[in-house]
Design a protein around this motif. Structure first.
Motif: not given
Length: 161
Positions: A5-8, A32-46
């Motif tokens: 998962p993406i972290t700070s 802007v990217l942080k808003t996208k990840i904040a609403i769906s962290p489970q579908t954002c990865f590194v």
């Protein structure tokens, strides 16, 4: 390679990879990217290599299929069965190692546990043939925001239930 998962702690590396992939043409602010990840962290990865460096990332979030997100515009939470694959980028030094497949397949596994029915994306930089390899099709019903330029193409795929 490991998917995480993406972290700070990943932001600096994500910003660098984004710039290498898109230059000034499609790069977005980290806010802007942080808003996208904040609403769906489970579908954002590194994707992290053995040296613990981010070598690629995938950012996706729910959206209204009739209103794809503008480039470099904050995203608000929406209840939807449609997911937008907003960004996938790989560090140049790590290209050719199958990392897009690794990230996309991980996303598809995660989506099997969720209620999504379809996924869209906006193909830029003449990448439509790349996305077709992952069963995305050109979808003329998608309205691509003008902020992506005249060569951007809306693509989608249905998810199997």
């Amino acid at each position: 390679m490991k998917i995480s998962p993406i972290t700070s702690s990943h932001w600096h590396q994500i910003k660098h990879i984004q710039y290498l992939a898109y230059g000034d043409d499609y790069s977005e602010s980290m806010a802007v990217l942080k808003t996208k990840i904040a609403i769906s962290p489970q579908t954002c990865f590194v994707c992290i290599n053995d040296d613990h460096h981010v070598v690629g990332y995938l950012i996706s979030h729910p959206c209204d299929k009739k209103s794809l997100p503008q480039l470099n515009q904050s995203t608000l939470h929406i209840d939807s069965t449609h997911l937008h694959l907003h960004d996938l980028a790989i560090a140049p030094a790590s290209q050719g190692q199958g990392l897009p497949s690794l990230l996309i397949n991980h996303l598809l596994v995660v989506l099997k546990t969720m209620n999504y029915q379809s996924v869209s994306l906006i193909s830029v930089q003449n990448s439509a043939s790349f996305w077709k390899k992952f069963n995305f099709i050109i979808d003329d019903s998608l309205r691509v925001p003008t902020s992506y330029g005249s060569n951007a193409i809306g693509m989608s795929r249905l998810l199997s239930t």
